[in-house]
Motif scaffolding. Structure first.
Motif, PDB file in Angstrom:
ATOM      1  N   LYS A   1      -3.445  -1.841  -5.191  1.00 31.59           N
ATOM      2  CA  LYS A   1      -2.194  -2.131  -4.322  1.00 31.59           C
ATOM      3  C   LYS A   1      -2.560  -1.820  -2.951  1.00 31.59           C
ATOM      4  O   LYS A   1      -2.867  -0.589  -2.706  1.00 31.59           O
ATOM      5  CB  LYS A   1      -1.041  -1.300  -5.106  1.00 31.59           C
ATOM      6  CG  LYS A   1      -0.435  -1.941  -6.514  1.00 31.59           C
ATOM      7  CD  LYS A   1      -0.147  -3.395  -6.507  1.00 31.59           C
ATOM      8  CE  LYS A   1       0.289  -3.901  -7.771  1.00 31.59           C
ATOM      9  NZ  LYS A   1      -0.623  -3.736  -8.738  1.00 31.59           N
ATOM     10  N   GLY A   2      -1.843  -2.520  -2.066  1.00 32.95           N
ATOM     11  CA  GLY A   2      -2.173  -2.286  -0.636  1.00 32.95           C
ATOM     12  C   GLY A   2      -0.834  -2.709   0.077  1.00 32.95           C
ATOM     13  O   GLY A   2       0.391  -2.370  -0.360  1.00 32.95           O
ATOM     14  N   GLU A   3      -1.087  -3.213   1.379  1.00 35.07           N
ATOM     15  CA  GLU A   3      -0.032  -3.169   2.290  1.00 35.07           C
ATOM     16  C   GLU A   3       0.893  -4.123   1.702  1.00 35.07           C
ATOM     17  O   GLU A   3       2.382  -4.102   1.949  1.00 35.07           O
ATOM     18  CB  GLU A   3      -0.373  -3.669   3.789  1.00 35.07           C
ATOM     19  CG  GLU A   3       0.463  -3.519   4.702  1.00 35.07           C
ATOM     20  CD  GLU A   3       0.028  -3.584   6.056  1.00 35.07           C
ATOM     21  OE1 GLU A   3       0.529  -4.295   6.888  1.00 35.07           O
ATOM     22  OE2 GLU A   3      -1.189  -3.266   6.329  1.00 35.07           O
ATOM     23  N   ILE A   4       0.499  -5.284   1.309  1.00 34.79           N
ATOM     24  CA  ILE A   4       1.432  -6.493   1.002  1.00 34.79           C
ATOM     25  C   ILE A   4       2.079  -6.101  -0.271  1.00 34.79           C
ATOM     26  O   ILE A   4       3.229  -6.676  -0.649  1.00 34.79           O
ATOM     27  CB  ILE A   4       0.516  -7.702   0.577  1.00 34.79           C
ATOM     28  CG1 ILE A   4      -0.322  -7.417  -0.507  1.00 34.79           C
ATOM     29  CG2 ILE A   4      -0.336  -8.178   1.719  1.00 34.79           C
ATOM     30  CD1 ILE A   4      -0.997  -8.838  -1.059  1.00 34.79           C
ATOM     31  N   HIS A   5       1.906  -4.952  -0.865  1.00 31.63           N
ATOM     32  CA  HIS A   5       2.882  -4.595  -2.072  1.00 31.63           C
ATOM     33  C   HIS A   5       3.734  -3.421  -1.618  1.00 31.63           C
ATOM     34  O   HIS A   5       4.519  -2.878  -2.439  1.00 31.63           O
ATOM     35  CB  HIS A   5       1.765  -4.055  -3.288  1.00 31.63           C
ATOM     36  CG  HIS A   5       0.666  -4.981  -3.701  1.00 31.63           C
ATOM     37  ND1 HIS A   5      -0.535  -4.918  -3.292  1.00 31.63           N
ATOM     38  CD2 HIS A   5       0.755  -6.089  -4.701  1.00 31.63           C
ATOM     39  CE1 HIS A   5      -1.176  -5.887  -3.766  1.00 31.63           C
ATOM     40  NE2 HIS A   5      -0.532  -6.607  -4.603  1.00 31.63           N
ATOM     41  N   GLY A   6       3.698  -3.225  -0.363  1.00 27.21           N
ATOM     42  CA  GLY A   6       4.582  -1.899  -0.124  1.00 27.21           C
ATOM     43  C   GLY A   6       4.229  -0.767   0.096  1.00 27.21           C
ATOM     44  O   GLY A   6       4.793   0.239   0.357  1.00 27.21           O
ATOM     45  N   ILE A   7       2.705  -0.665  -0.065  1.00 23.75           N
ATOM     46  CA  ILE A   7       2.053   0.817   0.099  1.00 23.75           C
ATOM     47  C   ILE A   7       1.981   1.342   1.291  1.00 23.75           C
ATOM     48  O   ILE A   7       1.542   0.401   2.153  1.00 23.75           O
ATOM     49  CB  ILE A   7       0.700   0.633  -0.761  1.00 23.75           C
ATOM     50  CG1 ILE A   7       0.748   0.402  -1.940  1.00 23.75           C
ATOM     51  CG2 ILE A   7       0.146   1.895  -0.504  1.00 23.75           C
ATOM     52  CD1 ILE A   7       1.364   1.241  -2.949  1.00 23.75           C
ATOM     53  N   GLU A   8       2.148   2.417   1.737  1.00 18.67           N
ATOM     54  CA  GLU A   8       1.988   2.953   3.159  1.00 18.67           C
ATOM     55  C   GLU A   8       1.177   4.219   2.856  1.00 18.67           C
ATOM     56  O   GLU A   8       1.221   5.048   1.990  1.00 18.67           O
ATOM     57  CB  GLU A   8       3.490   3.228   3.792  1.00 18.67           C
ATOM     58  CG  GLU A   8       4.392   1.955   3.882  1.00 18.67           C
ATOM     59  CD  GLU A   8       5.627   2.208   4.524  1.00 18.67           C
ATOM     60  OE1 GLU A   8       5.978   3.505   4.826  1.00 18.67           O
ATOM     61  OE2 GLU A   8       6.161   1.181   4.573  1.00 18.67           O
ATOM     62  N   LYS A   9       0.738   4.524   3.939  1.00 16.23           N
ATOM     63  CA  LYS A   9      -0.030   5.878   4.181  1.00 16.23           C
ATOM     64  C   LYS A   9       0.991   7.134   3.785  1.00 16.23           C
ATOM     65  O   LYS A   9       2.075   7.149   4.260  1.00 16.23           O
ATOM     66  CB  LYS A   9      -0.521   5.906   5.506  1.00 16.23           C
ATOM     67  CG  LYS A   9      -1.456   7.009   5.624  1.00 16.23           C
ATOM     68  CD  LYS A   9      -2.112   7.105   7.039  1.00 16.23           C
ATOM     69  CE  LYS A   9      -3.245   8.184   7.403  1.00 16.23           C
ATOM     70  NZ  LYS A   9      -3.828   8.193   8.918  1.00 16.23           N
ATOM     71  N   ASN A  10       0.397   8.112   3.163  1.00 19.68           N
ATOM     72  CA  ASN A  10       1.018   9.243   2.861  1.00 19.68           C
ATOM     73  C   ASN A  10       1.964   9.143   1.567  1.00 19.68           C
ATOM     74  O   ASN A  10       2.864  10.005   1.382  1.00 19.68           O
ATOM     75  CB  ASN A  10       1.796  10.020   4.007  1.00 19.68           C
ATOM     76  CG  ASN A  10       0.856  10.367   5.051  1.00 19.68           C
ATOM     77  OD1 ASN A  10      -0.076  11.065   4.764  1.00 19.68           O
ATOM     78  ND2 ASN A  10       1.161  10.199   6.406  1.00 19.68           N
ATOM     79  N   MET A  11       2.095   8.073   0.964  1.00 17.55           N
ATOM     80  CA  MET A  11       2.872   7.911  -0.078  1.00 17.55           C
ATOM     81  C   MET A  11       2.154   8.750  -1.192  1.00 17.55           C
ATOM     82  O   MET A  11       1.098   8.859  -1.461  1.00 17.55           O
ATOM     83  CB  MET A  11       3.093   6.394  -0.603  1.00 17.55           C
ATOM     84  CG  MET A  11       3.999   5.668   0.251  1.00 17.55           C
ATOM     85  SD  MET A  11       4.310   4.187  -0.603  1.00 17.55           S
ATOM     86  CE  MET A  11       5.378   3.637   0.693  1.00 17.55           C
ATOM     87  N   ALA A  12       3.197   9.528  -1.852  1.00 18.36           N
ATOM     88  CA  ALA A  12       2.608  10.378  -3.313  1.00 18.36           C
ATOM     89  C   ALA A  12       2.086   9.236  -4.468  1.00 18.36           C
ATOM     90  O   ALA A  12       2.697   8.272  -4.466  1.00 18.36           O
ATOM     91  CB  ALA A  12       3.762  11.137  -3.788  1.00 18.36           C
ATOM     92  N   VAL A  13       1.076   9.809  -5.000  1.00 16.82           N
ATOM     93  CA  VAL A  13       0.699   9.131  -6.302  1.00 16.82           C
ATOM     94  C   VAL A  13       0.513  10.016  -7.344  1.00 16.82           C
ATOM     95  O   VAL A  13       0.326  11.234  -7.456  1.00 16.82           O
ATOM     96  CB  VAL A  13      -1.156   8.704  -5.815  1.00 16.82           C
ATOM     97  CG1 VAL A  13      -1.455   7.826  -7.005  1.00 16.82           C
ATOM     98  CG2 VAL A  13      -0.903   7.868  -4.714  1.00 16.82           C
ATOM     99  N   MET A  14       0.791   9.374  -8.480  1.00 16.89           N
ATOM    100  CA  MET A  14       1.081  10.319  -9.737  1.00 16.89           C
ATOM    101  C   MET A  14       0.820   9.509 -10.907  1.00 16.89           C
ATOM    102  O   MET A  14       0.301   8.149 -10.938  1.00 16.89           O
ATOM    103  CB  MET A  14       2.461  10.823  -9.835  1.00 16.89           C
ATOM    104  CG  MET A  14       3.382   9.674 -10.226  1.00 16.89           C
ATOM    105  SD  MET A  14       5.220  10.074  -9.964  1.00 16.89           S
ATOM    106  CE  MET A  14       4.967   9.823  -8.128  1.00 16.89           C
ATOM    107  N   THR A  15       0.576  10.137 -12.311  1.00 18.32           N
ATOM    108  CA  THR A  15       0.438   9.667 -13.295  1.00 18.32           C
ATOM    109  C   THR A  15       1.741  10.052 -14.457  1.00 18.32           C
ATOM    110  O   THR A  15       2.245  10.573 -13.708  1.00 18.32           O
ATOM    111  CB  THR A  15      -0.733   9.992 -14.212  1.00 18.32           C
ATOM    112  OG1 THR A  15      -0.690  11.378 -14.564  1.00 18.32           O
ATOM    113  CG2 THR A  15      -1.946   9.944 -13.457  1.00 18.32           C
ATOM    114  N   ALA A  16       1.737   9.566 -15.543  1.00 20.93           N
ATOM    115  CA  ALA A  16       2.856   9.812 -16.551  1.00 20.93           C
ATOM    116  C   ALA A  16       2.774  11.218 -16.769  1.00 20.93           C
ATOM    117  O   ALA A  16       4.127  11.820 -17.079  1.00 20.93           O
ATOM    118  CB  ALA A  16       2.774   9.020 -17.687  1.00 20.93           C
TER     119      ALA A  16
END
Length: 296
Positions: free
Chosen positions: A139-154
Motif C-alpha cells: 500500500k502506498g500514497e494512492i491508498h492513503g498511506i503517509e509517512k510516520n503512520m503507525a503499523v501493527m498486526t492483530a
C-alpha cells in the motif's frame, strides 16, 4: 481277506490325497471365476456376516448418535453461557462508550487518541540483510498511506511508515537498531510512562527506558502505546514486562518488554491512518513528539 481290506484302505487313502492335492492346485491357480463350492461358501459366509453386521452397525450408530446428542447439548449449554456473557459485555461496552462520549464533551476534547482508520496491507518484500529492521508493504500514497503512520498486526504494534511511494511503502520495525525510533508507552492500568527505544537482540526483547523510579513496575505487566506522541494511537499492545532494572545513573527504571507481535513472521499488517498530534520542542517525558526524528 484282511490283507485285501488293508490294501484297499491304502488305495483309498492315496486316492484321497491325490484328489486333495488336485483341489488345492485347482484353487490356487490364477482364475477369474470362483468355483461352485467357493461361491456357495462365500454366499453363506456373506449372508451370515450381513445378518450379524447390520444389527452391530445399527447399535453402533445409535450409540454414536446418543454421544453426539450429549456433546451437542454440552456445546449448546456452553454457547448459551458465552452468549449471555457476550450480551452482558456488549451492554457494558455500550454504556462505557456513552460515558466516554459524555466525558469527552465535558472536557471539550475534540480528538480521541485511540481513533484511527485501519488500512490493511500485505508484506511483499523483506531484505534478508535487514530482516529485523524494515519491511515493504503493498500500500502506498494512492491508498492513503503517509509517512510516520503507525503499523501493527492483530497482536500489537510493529513499527511505523518511514518511506512512501506511489504503490508501496517501507516500514521500520521496533526491532531496528535505529535509536531515533521511539514510542511513548505506558504500563497498562498504571501511570508509569516511558519510552520504547532500542532492542536487545540477544534477549529478543524491546527496551523501555525513562520510567520514573517512584513507580512500581513488575514482570508480567502489559505495556501499551500512550497515544501522546502524535504518531501511534493510544492503547495499542506493545508487549509484556519480563524484567525491571535501573538505568546507568540509577535515576530512572528500565524494563525489558517481550513483544506482543512476532516480528519474524509478518505477512499481513494494519496501517493506522491518523493525523499527527505531536508538537515540536516537547520535553523528554514521553508526553509528545517522541516517535523519532520524524515524529511530528
Amino acid at each position: 481277506m484282511p490283507r485285501f481290506f488293508s490294501n484297499k484302505r491304502l488305495i483309498l487313502l492315496l486316492v484321497g490325497v491325490i484328489v486333495l492335492v488336485a483341489l488345492i492346485s485347482f484353487t490356487l491357480r490364477d482364475r477369474h471365476n470362483a468355483s461352485l463350492p467357493e461361491r456357495i461358501v462365500k454366499d453363506v459366509v456373506g449372508f451370515g456376516q450381513s445378518i450379524f453386521s447390520k444389527p452391530a452397525y445399527y447399535i453402533t450408530n445409535v450409540i454414536e448418535n446418543v454421544d453426539g446428542i450429549m456433546n451437542t447439548y454440552e456445546e449448546n449449554k456452553a454457547l448459551k453461557e458465552r452468549l449471555s456473557e457476550y450480551a452482558s459485555n456488549q451492554a457494558k461496552l455500550v454504556d462505557i462508550e456513552e460515558e466516554n462520549k459524555r466525558l469527552l464533551g465535558i472536557i471539550g476534547e475534540e480528538d480521541n487518541l485511540r481513533k484511527y482508520d485501519p488500512i490493511h496491507a500485505t508484506v511483499i518484500a523483506r531484505n534478508p540483510d535487514q530482516w529485523e529492521k524494515k519491511i515493504i508493504i503493498d500500500k502506498g500514497e494512492i491508498h492513503g498511506i503517509e509517512k510516520n503512520m503507525a503499523v501493527m498486526t492483530a497482536q500489537g504494534l510493529v513499527g511505523k511508515v518511514v518511506l512512501v511511494s506511489e504503490f508501496n511503502s517501507t516500514v521500520e520495525l521496533l526491532t531496528t537498531e535505529n535509536k531515533e525510533l521511539r514510542v511513548s508507552a505506558v504500563i497498562a492500568g498504571k501511570s508509569a510512562f516511558g519510552l520504547i527505544e532500542g532492542f536487545d537482540r540477544k534477549r529478543g526483547e524491546l527496551i523501555m527506558k525513562r520510567i520514573d523510579s517512584t513507580f512500581e513496575v513488575e514482570a508480567g505487566q502489559k505495556v501499551i502505546s500512550s497515544g501522546l506522541g502524535g504518531v501511534f494511537p493510544k492503547g495499542l499492545p506493545i508487549g509484556e514486562v519480563t524484567e525491571v532494572s535501573t538505568d546507568d545513573y540509577g535515576l530512572t527504571k528500565l524494563a525489558y518488554i517481550r513483544p506482543a507481535s512476532d516480528f519474524s513472521m509478518l505477512d499481513h499488517v494494519i496501517v493506522a491512518k491518523r493525523k499527527s498530534l505531536s508538537v515540536d520542542g516537547a520535553d523528554g517525558n514521553g508526553t509528545v513528539g517522541e516517535e523519532g526524528e520524524d515524529g511530528s
